[in-house]
Design an enzyme around this catalytic site. Structure first.
Site, mmCIF file in Angstrom:
data_model
loop_
_atom_site.group_PDB
_atom_site.id
_atom_site.type_symbol
_atom_site.label_atom_id
_atom_site.label_comp_id
_atom_site.label_asym_id
_atom_site.label_seq_id
_atom_site.Cartn_x
_atom_site.Cartn_y
_atom_site.Cartn_z
ATOM 1 N N LEU A 143 29.611 42.976 43.170
ATOM 2 C CA LEU A 143 30.690 43.048 44.019
ATOM 3 C C LEU A 143 31.331 44.405 43.519
ATOM 4 C CD1 LEU A 143 32.437 39.696 43.907
ATOM 5 C CD2 LEU A 143 31.176 40.738 45.782
ATOM 6 N N ASP A 144 31.946 45.206 44.568
ATOM 7 C CA ASP A 144 32.746 46.351 44.196
ATOM 8 C C ASP A 144 33.668 46.107 42.978
ATOM 9 O OD1 ASP A 144 31.015 47.874 45.741
ATOM 10 O OD2 ASP A 144 32.668 47.827 47.519
ATOM 11 N N ARG A 145 34.278 46.907 42.347
ATOM 12 C CA ARG A 145 35.248 46.763 41.516
ATOM 13 C C ARG A 145 36.279 46.130 41.876
ATOM 14 N NH1 ARG A 145 37.639 51.425 37.284
ATOM 15 N NH2 ARG A 145 38.914 50.058 36.117
#
Length: 317
Positions: A143-145
């Site tokens: 998942l993106d940060r």
């Protein structure tokens, strides 16, 4: 700072560990040791499998005995972990499902899934610090940060293989919730727009729609409408970097507080709601359990900030 004197290890390879390359196995065993050192000890023959030298691409077999030489892990590892102890303990509370084979957690926004890109510490490092006895912990997906929500971790290699196959065969369904600008048109149920990834000199990744990009597909469903925004359920069919963020922007409805693909005017409209982070949340993940074959659906609730934002939008304030 004291460090333990390392000693030679002899590790017997289990059936679950078989099939992986020796270099990847050593990276799991020697956490914190630079890749360059792992390849050096392989090249010098300090690592032995069944008392013989092996090349980095050697694939381990069940019953192999691996000799791992004494390697001093850099003292900085303790220094890296200690400032993040609070994050580690918070992560323990974020676990929403766990059994012998898999673990799912509700990843907080602002936490990277793994160290790298200038970050020394991420979710997977925190989990390993939390579970020092675990022989195997690997991310199934990313998942993106700044994206929160369901993140799946495999606790056995066989589970990782099974779940990766489901991802490849599109047998895993991911549902995200995103708050987007304006009134999404109900007839737009899908965006198919090829995506091209560019890496800037800074190392930052920027993705754009381009005919030269990879085929990309996201399905959309309106969940709730507000005066100047729409809550969308987004289900990516392909798994490209920043896919949902770029596809919503391409459709003319960027996501709230997206620092790369968003709209500052829209963000200002939301100021009174207290929102100050990307409104993109991995709400649910549906997959087949790698051991039992049972269909699983793991859901992650929205955090307090996202819930409060929606509540205020509903009230029209």
């Amino acid at each position: 700072m004291k460090t333990e004197t390392p000693s030679v290890q002899h590790v017997a390879i289990s059936a679950d560990e078989a099939g992986q390359r020796i270099d990847n196995f050593l990276r799991t065993q020697l956490k914190g040791v630079p890749k360059s050192m792992i390849y050096r000890i392989l090249r010098k023959g300090e690592v032995r499998v069944n008392k013989k030298r092996v090349k980095p691409e050697y694939k381990l077999l069940a019953g192999d005995e691996v000799r791992i030489p004494p390697v001093r892990v850099a003292e900085r590892e303790d220094a890296v972990v200690s400032p993040h102890l609070q994050k580690v303990s918070a992560l323990s509370d974020a676990i929403i499902y766990e059994d012998e084979h898999i673990l799912a957690l509700n990843k907080p926004s602002g936490t990277a899934v793994h160290g790298g890109s200038g970050l020394s510490f991420g979710v997977i490092e925190a989990l390993r610090a939390l579970r020092p006895e675990a022989r195997f912990l690997e991310l199934v997906h990313r998942l993106d940060r700044d994206t929160s929500g369901v993140l799946l971790v495999a606790k056995k290699r066989a589970a990782l293989r099974s779940l990766h196959e489901q991802l490849r065969e599109k047998g895993m369904q991911k549902d995200y919730l995103a708050l987007v600008r304006g009134q999404w048109q109900s007839h737009v149920k899908e965006v198919q727009a090829p995506l091209l990834k560019n890496i800037l000199q800074s190392g930052e990744r920027i993705v754009r729609v381009s005919s030269e990009g990879k085929p990309s597909q996201t399905r959309f469903k309106v969940e709730e409408r507000y005066a100047f925004a729409t809550l969308m359920r987004c289900s990516p069919v392909t798994g490209r970097t920043h896919q949902i963020r770029v596809h919503t922007q391409h459709a003319g409805h960027p996501i709230a507080f997206d620092d790369r693909y968003g709209d500052r005017g829209f963000d200002r409209q939301l100021a009174d709601t207290g929102l100050n982070r990307l409104f993109l949340h991995a709400a649910a993940l549906r997959f087949t359990h790698p051991k039992t074959g049972e269909e699983m659906r793991v859901e992650a609730p929205l955090d307090e900030m996202l819930r409060r934002c929606l509540k205020m939008l509903r009230s029209g304030k």
